[in-house]
Design a protein around this motif. Structure first.
Motif, short mmCIF file in Angstrom:
data_model
loop_
_atom_site.label_atom_id
_atom_site.label_comp_id
_atom_site.label_asym_id
_atom_site.label_seq_id
_atom_site.Cartn_x
_atom_site.Cartn_y
_atom_site.Cartn_z
N LEU A 170 0.75 -1.30 0.06
CA LEU A 170 -0.26 0.04 0.08
C LEU A 170 0.91 1.32 -0.04
N TRP A 171 1.94 1.31 0.65
CA TRP A 171 2.88 2.40 1.06
C TRP A 171 3.54 2.71 -0.39
N ILE A 172 4.04 1.40 -0.93
CA ILE A 172 4.48 1.90 -2.09
C ILE A 172 3.86 2.38 -3.44
N VAL A 173 2.62 1.95 -3.54
CA VAL A 173 1.53 2.48 -4.23
C VAL A 173 1.51 4.05 -4.08
N ALA A 174 1.56 4.33 -2.66
CA ALA A 174 1.39 5.75 -2.31
C ALA A 174 2.41 6.59 -2.72
N GLU A 175 3.78 6.03 -2.43
CA GLU A 175 4.77 6.60 -2.97
C GLU A 175 4.94 6.92 -4.59
N ASN A 176 4.40 6.02 -5.09
CA ASN A 176 4.70 6.08 -6.51
C ASN A 176 3.48 7.13 -7.03
N THR A 177 2.66 7.67 -6.21
CA THR A 177 1.71 8.62 -6.80
C THR A 177 2.44 9.93 -6.77
N PHE A 178 3.05 10.11 -5.49
CA PHE A 178 3.41 11.38 -5.18
C PHE A 178 4.69 11.86 -5.52
N TYR A 179 5.73 10.66 -5.77
CA TYR A 179 7.12 10.85 -6.16
C TYR A 179 7.74 10.09 -7.38
N LYS A 180 8.82 10.44 -7.77
CA LYS A 180 9.47 9.81 -8.79
C LYS A 180 10.74 8.92 -8.36
N ASN A 181 10.56 7.72 -8.40
CA ASN A 181 11.90 6.68 -7.85
C ASN A 181 11.51 5.49 -8.47
N ASN A 182 12.45 4.68 -8.19
CA ASN A 182 12.38 3.52 -8.51
C ASN A 182 11.83 2.51 -7.46
N VAL A 183 11.47 1.26 -7.86
CA VAL A 183 10.56 0.49 -7.18
C VAL A 183 11.38 -0.03 -6.01
N PHE A 184 12.50 -0.31 -6.03
CA PHE A 184 13.27 -0.78 -4.78
C PHE A 184 13.39 0.32 -3.88
N SER A 185 13.78 1.38 -4.18
CA SER A 185 13.60 2.66 -3.27
C SER A 185 12.50 2.77 -2.44
N PHE A 186 11.25 2.90 -3.20
CA PHE A 186 9.91 2.81 -2.74
C PHE A 186 9.76 1.64 -1.69
N MET A 187 10.23 0.41 -2.22
CA MET A 187 10.02 -0.69 -1.42
C MET A 187 10.88 -0.38 0.04
N LYS A 188 11.94 0.03 0.05
CA LYS A 188 13.08 0.45 1.24
C LYS A 188 12.03 1.43 2.18
N ASN A 189 11.42 2.44 1.47
CA ASN A 189 10.81 3.45 2.31
C ASN A 189 9.47 3.15 2.80
N SER A 190 8.77 2.09 2.36
CA SER A 190 7.53 1.64 2.43
C SER A 190 7.34 1.20 4.02
N PHE A 191 8.53 0.32 4.23
CA PHE A 191 8.54 -0.07 5.65
C PHE A 191 8.63 1.10 6.89
N PHE A 192 9.23 2.23 6.48
CA PHE A 192 9.49 3.24 7.26
C PHE A 192 8.05 3.80 7.74
N PHE A 193 7.45 4.05 6.65
CA PHE A 193 6.00 4.81 6.79
C PHE A 193 5.24 3.84 7.22
N PHE A 194 5.24 2.55 6.91
CA PHE A 194 4.25 1.53 7.74
C PHE A 194 4.43 1.53 9.31
N SER A 195 5.77 1.57 9.56
CA SER A 195 6.03 1.64 11.13
C SER A 195 5.53 2.81 11.66
N LYS A 196 5.55 3.92 11.09
CA LYS A 196 4.98 5.10 11.76
C LYS A 196 3.57 5.29 11.49
N ASN A 197 2.76 4.27 10.69
CA ASN A 197 1.31 4.31 10.86
C ASN A 197 0.62 2.99 10.75
N ILE A 198 1.13 2.20 11.67
CA ILE A 198 0.99 0.84 11.65
C ILE A 198 -0.40 0.59 11.98
#
Length: 275
Positions: A170-198
């Protein structure tokens, strides 16, 4: 005779914008309801493959002996493959409508069909790839559960998918909507946002999985009605809430320092008023 063009007697007042993302969802449903209805229609159109797959699955089950465990398990796995195929198709719809939602949250003007196509062009590849990757992980976890005859090990692997991978998706899809980056960077960041909004992430994940209640019903017409109502009325609301929560988190942890130009974009900030 010149045709009169309807227009507002007042200039746009920036202070009329909502001050929080939560209030913005209500504001958009009140002021841009026609656009939201159109989003629901697009999602409903892309839900047709799911309806077709459900009908095919029900017809297949009707020809299987209820006592034939192996046949039932094989049919169930084939249906899970169909679900992943549907997810890949649906990722295109999400790519399209998420761009519209982003524009609305930023309080910008919408050119509906042009912005739909732009969303597909800019977001579809990443959404498709991540849906494929996570879809494969889902199928592997489901297959492990079947071959282990639903023992503790198999069930745990399946549960872990929904506890860890689904929220991350879910967070990867959200990141992809608002930012431009590669999938693997989104995957790494997704766990951070998930941890902040469990808690919020799990609540939203449950909401997005609501159509799964169809498995508890045998009447195909009832299943179709559930899908139609969900995609047309409920899913747009969940998407607005989801992207609103996501953007609020992005504003808090990313935009304030790294992207100040879009920090709280679309909201009214009284501190920026010039007296």
């Amino acid at each position: 005779m010149k045709k009169k063009i309807a227009h507002s007697n007042k200039d746009f007042d920036y202070s009329l914008l909502p001050v929080t993302r939560r209030k913005q969802v209500f504001y958009l449903y009140k002021s841009r309801f026609g656009v939201i209805v159109s989003i629901g229609l697009i999602l409903l159109l892309f839900s047709i493959p799911l309806i077709v797959f459900m009908v095919m699955n029900d017809l297949s089950l009707s020809n299987i002996d209820p006592n034939n465990v192996n046949a039932l398990a094989f049919n169930s796995f084939i249906f899970q493959i169909f679900i992943v195929v549907y997810l890949l198709i649906y990722s295109i719809a999400i790519s399209a409508v998420s761009n519209i939602i982003r524009i609305l949250l930023y309080s910008e003007g919408v050119f509906f069909f042009k912005d739909l196509l732009k969303g597909i062009k800019e977001n579809a590849l990443n959404n498709f790839l991540i849906s494929l990757m996570y879809g494969i992980v889902y199928l592997v976890s489901y297959f492990v559960m079947i071959i282990t005859n639903f023992n503790a090990l198999g069930i745990i692997s399946f549960i872990l998918f929904f506890l860890i991978f689904a929220p991350s998706y879910l967070w990867i899809v959200a990141e992809n909507t608002f930012y431009k980056n590669n999938v693997f960077s989104f995957m790494k960041n997704s766990f951070f946002f998930f941890s902040k909004n469990i808690l919020l992430t799990y609540i939203l994940a449950i909401g997005f999985l609501l159509p799964a209640i169809c498995i508890f019903f045998k009447n195909i017409l009832l299943k179709i009605c559930i899908i139609v109502v969900y995609e047309f009325l409920i899913m747009p609301l969940f998407l607005f809430v989801f992207y609103s929560i996501s953007l609020n988190s992005f504003d808090k942890y990313v935009n304030l320092e790294n992207y100040p130009a879009i920090h709280k974009k679309g909201l009214y900030d009284p501190s920026k008023d010039i007296l």
